[in-house]
Design an enzyme around this catalytic site. Structure first.
Site, short mmCIF file in Angstrom:
data_model
loop_
_atom_site.label_atom_id
_atom_site.label_comp_id
_atom_site.label_asym_id
_atom_site.label_seq_id
_atom_site.Cartn_x
_atom_site.Cartn_y
_atom_site.Cartn_z
N ARG B 322 31.79 44.90 45.60
CA ARG B 322 30.50 44.31 45.95
C ARG B 322 30.52 43.98 47.44
O ARG B 322 31.08 42.97 47.87
CB ARG B 322 30.27 43.03 45.12
CG ARG B 322 28.81 42.52 45.17
CD ARG B 322 28.69 41.12 44.60
NE ARG B 322 29.17 40.14 45.56
CZ ARG B 322 29.64 38.93 45.25
NH1 ARG B 322 29.71 38.56 43.99
NH2 ARG B 322 30.03 38.09 46.19
N HIS B 326 26.57 37.93 46.19
CA HIS B 326 26.07 38.10 44.83
C HIS B 326 24.54 38.23 44.86
O HIS B 326 23.96 39.07 44.18
CB HIS B 326 26.48 36.88 44.00
CG HIS B 326 25.78 36.78 42.68
ND1 HIS B 326 26.07 37.61 41.63
CD2 HIS B 326 24.82 35.92 42.25
CE1 HIS B 326 25.30 37.27 40.59
NE2 HIS B 326 24.53 36.26 40.94
N TYR B 335 34.16 32.10 50.33
CA TYR B 335 35.24 32.19 49.34
C TYR B 335 36.10 33.45 49.43
O TYR B 335 37.10 33.56 48.75
CB TYR B 335 34.68 32.05 47.91
CG TYR B 335 33.52 32.97 47.59
CD1 TYR B 335 33.74 34.32 47.29
CD2 TYR B 335 32.22 32.50 47.59
CE1 TYR B 335 32.68 35.17 46.99
CE2 TYR B 335 31.14 33.34 47.29
CZ TYR B 335 31.38 34.66 46.99
OH TYR B 335 30.33 35.49 46.70
#
Lengths: 387, 443
Positions: B322, B326, B335
């Site tokens: 990815r 998100h 993160y």
């Protein structure tokens, strides 16, 4: 709105069936009429279901239309949603209502929302049959009445039959309905109209007038209540097993009660309820499910909102206790005759000594309520309409 | 001091000489600022993986669940038994769909940042996992996507304007402004309504596939899920049902390494692959280089042929990354290491297909740059067209009463009463309001 089942039925030949046979009859008939109806669930296939509701169907319609499933309620409901999207009309069985929770996300977030979120592009025309309620020594995992969980969900209809006649007609209507329907079958009355007197033998359905089930097709519209017994003294709202308990207790007490079998909780037949409460001025709600946030709370709120000026006493509820269903103390839990007997609404309400009808609605604006009920004497309760 | 041996005690001493138990909490290899080294990811050479017959026993595929099916090699050639041998026209169409999806994502992301809508989700870096399957499936095979398969809709020719109308929740939104942006639904494109509740589409796809088999149809179902959501019970219910009834369904697991901020280890990736879930259920499984569009196409084609031949379901893990957050509500720099995207050992799917076409002599950098400009204009034009119908929060939405439609097929009394209440409330704010006035000026 106050109607019995369709009038034409009185002409149809009938057979005496118990509730299981009536349900089986409805499934058989709908599978015959509509090749898109499929029946699935744990043990429903070759064996015919743990309560025999699907007996003989697999033999008649084949294994691809009546089949056993893995023990996965999430899977059963999820697969049924997909089948509905394809164009089938699935009738999944959840073996006990107590087992329905693993399938809850698929019911609440999917089946109930499909039509809305796709703006009608996809629908979930499934009928989830599930035996519910206690009184069979099923303990806490085979006795629950979780109907209020479903009435709270926008997009699901909730149906509870109380007689073989209604079970067939309502199940046919549920299967034909294009919205998801939870069809809770009160398993305590599968074999006879249990009336709460657990220490006495249960009458078989064959001696009950509503075991006369018309042959062939008929449907009872969802959202139409049934007046079990007309009366003047108090309106009793009940469904499922508790219809029979209420009937027996009130007969025994000689109360001229109007007993309404709701049949469908959502959509609710509010007109029949309103008309009755306006006539009787009192309302008693009976259900087996736990009390707090039970469907009785919704009924009580609706009656209070819509019939406040016709009420002569507080609305009362007879319900199960807010505990899990205890195995050995089942009859102490069950809202049977003892709990119903003690209601204030029923005191001094023998036939003949009720208020005269013109004493009730509609009231003049300056009407003073009689402080008949001890609860009404509490400060605050009498404020509205009593000035 | 508590008695460590007593039930419920919290002492640190165990029984006798037994060592104290310890809880393992997975931790990703790299956090913000870390130098990324992906040498632990084994990337086998392209073309080295065997391609069993489509009707083989499921167990023959199980070694592939721990391998990685790859077609495009380091010299940009298509090699090995999984090469789908697509003609240049098909390859160019695939590249165009991937580039269009990326251009669309970029535009919609900007639109969200400009306040035209509340939310958007890009699929950057994962385009191959939806576009290649959409091309390998029949146009009427039913797809049950998760929220990152916009590439399927684009490949199936769903109008961009309709997608944008949905994203803006405007008055032309076919879903009547009810769904979160990107939760499309397109029955006429065999595209199921997307749910925000994860994994629910998995058993539904199985049910659709079972229905197709019950009816003797020839259409199959395919569904997508992220690796994180394979932890949901629905995933396992779906696998069990598909195995039990030999359902004609393709399960796609898009392993993009991250579920918002939780790395794949929280779905079990430290132990085995996601494709290996197929082994336990006894169904066919393939693990595919998800940034290799040709490998993804070939795997889908294999699984589709298998399902159509009544040989059962297939689980395909697409190993990918990815590349972006998100969603527009996410900030991945909080993160994970920003280097991950650059160091990802399987590259970028658009670049890989582009280089393959150039290597074939069927495409050029110039042609590609021209196509990119054309696609940007195409998306811009669609956006302008959609904006005529309004953007979120600017008043041009569906008529008020539609809020109460489609809860049930027919409006029951309680919703009728509530809709009347809603209209009364509306008139308190805008006394002149009516459906007619709404049509004229959006109020």
């Amino acid at each position: 709105m106050i109607e019995e089942a369709p009038v034409s039925l009185s002409e149809a030949p009938t057979r005496r069936l118990n509730m299981i046979e009536a349900i089986n009859d409805a499934l058989d008939l709908m599978m015959e009429r509509d090749p898109d109806v499929v029946v699935m669930g744990e043990d429903v296939g070759y064996f015919g279901g743990v309560f025999r509701a699907t007996a003989g169907l697999q033999k008649k319609y084949g294994k691809t239309r009546v089949f056993d499933t893995p023990i996965s309620e999430c899977g059963i409901i999820g697969v049924a949603v997909g089948m509905g999207a394809y164009g089938l009309r699935p009738v999944p069985e959840i073996q006990f209502a107590d087992y329905i929770y693993p399938g809850l996300d698929q019911l609440v977030s999917e089946a109930a929302r499909l039509r809305y979120r796709s703006a009608g592009g996809f629908i979930a025309p499934l009928t989830v049959r599930s035996p519910f309620g206690g009184g069979i020594f099923g303990g806490q995992t085979h006795s629950q009445s979780p109907e209020a969980l479903f009435t709270h969900v926008a997009g699901i209809k909730t149906v509870v039959p109380s007689t073989p006649h209604d079970a067939k007609g309502l199940l046919i209507a549920a299967i034909e309905d294009n919205d998801p329907v939870i069809f809770f079958e009160p398993k305590r009355i599968y074999n006879g109209p249990f009336n709460g007197y657990y220490d006495k033998p249960v009458e078989p359905w064959s001696r009950h007038p509503d075991s006369a089930v018309p042959e062939g097709y008929y449907s009872i519209p969802l959202g139409k209540a049934r007046i079990v017994r007309p009366g003047e003294a108090v309106t009793v709202l009940a469904y499922g097993t508790m219809v029979h308990v209420a009937e027996a207790v009130l007969r025994e007490k000689g109360v001229d009660a109007e007993i309404i079998d709701l049949r469908t909780l959502v959509p609710l037949d509010i007109d029949t309820i309103e008309q009755s409460v306006r006539k009787t001025g009192k309302c008693l709600i009976v259900h087996e499910a736990t009390r707090t946030s039970g469907f009785g709370a919704e009924l009580s709120a609706l009656v209070q909102e819509r019939c406040f000026y016709h009420l002569e006493a507080p609305i009362e509820r007879v319900t199960g206790f807010d505990t899990p269903y205890p195995h050995s103390l089942e009859w102490a839990y069950f809202p049977g005759p003892v709990r119903t007997h003690r209601l204030r609404n029923l005191r001094g309400q023998r036939r003949g000594d009720r208020y005269s009808p013109d004493h009730r609605s509609p009231r003049p604006e300056n009407h003073h309520y009689p402080p008949a009920h001890p609860l009404c004497a509490r400060p605050g309760i009498m404020l509205a309409g009593s000035a | 001091m508590t008695d460590a041996g007593a039930p419920g005690a919290t002492g640190t001493q165990g029984h006798g000489n037994l060592p104290p138990l310890s809880l393992h909490v997975p931790e990703p290899k790299f956090r913000p600022g870390d130098t990324v080294d992906y040498s632990h990811i084994k990337v086998p050479p392209a073309g080295a993986q065997p391609r069993p017959d489509e009707s083989c026993a499921a167990s023959e595929t199980h070694p592939l669940c721990l391998d990685l099916v790859r077609v495009l090699d380091d010299e940009n050639r298509a090699v090995g038994p999984w090469n789908p041998k697509l003609d240049a026209e098909t390859l160019r169409r695939m590249l165009r769909m991937m580039a269009l999806t990326r251009a669309f994502d970029d535009r919609m992301y900007r639109g969200q940042r400009q306040g035209k809508t509340s939310f958007y989700m890009k699929c950057t870096g994962e385009e191959a996992t939806s576009i290649a399957p959409a091309m390998a499936l029949a146009h009427d095979d039913m797809v049950f996507p998760s929220y990152r398969q916009q590439g399927i809709l684009i490949t199936r020719g769903y109008p961009l304007v309709e997608m944008i109308n949905q994203i803006y929740s405007n008055r032309a939104d076919k879903l009547k402004g009810r769904q979160l942006p990107i939760m499309y639904s397109a029955p006429e494109h065999a595209f199921f309504t997307i749910s925000g509740n994860l994994a629910t589409q998995y058993p539904q796809a199985v049910g659709w596939a079972m229905a197709s088999a019950i009816k003797g149809d020839t259409r199959i179902a395919a569904t997508w899920i992220g690796e994180g959501s394979t932890a949901e019970g629905d995933f396992h219910s779906a696998m069990t049902f598909a195995a039990v009834y030999n359902a004609p369904v393709i399960f796609n697991v898009v392993n993009n390494q991250w579920a918002i901020s939780s790395f794949s280890g929280f779905a079990g990736a430290e132990r085995t692959t996601f494709a290996a879930r197929a082994i336990g259920y006894g169904i066919a499984g393939l693990r595919v280089d998800g940034n290799d569009p040709l490998a993804v196409y070939a795997a889908t084609q294999w699984a589709a042929n298998r399902a159509r031949a009544n040989a059962g379901p297939t689980l395909i893990e697409h190993f990918t990354y990815r590349a972006e957050g998100h969603s527009t509500s996410d900030d991945p720099t909080q993160y994970r290491s920003a280097q991950e995207r650059e160091e990802w050992p399987l590259g970028d799917p658009v670049t890989r297909l582009l280089r393959h076409l150039i290597a074939l002599g069927e495409w050029s950098e110039e042609q590609h740059a021209a196509m990119d400009r054309e696609l940007v204009d195409l998306v811009k034009a669609a956006t302008r067209e959609a904006e005529k119908n309004g953007v979120l929060g600017h008043g041009l939405h569906h008529p008020f009463h539609t809020m109460f439609e489609d809860v049930f097929e027919e409006l029951p009394w309680h919703l009728r009463e509530q809709s009347e209440q809603a209209i009364r409330e509306r008139r308190i704010k805008w006394p002149e309001w009516s459906d007619e006035s709404w049509r004229e000026n959006g109020r």
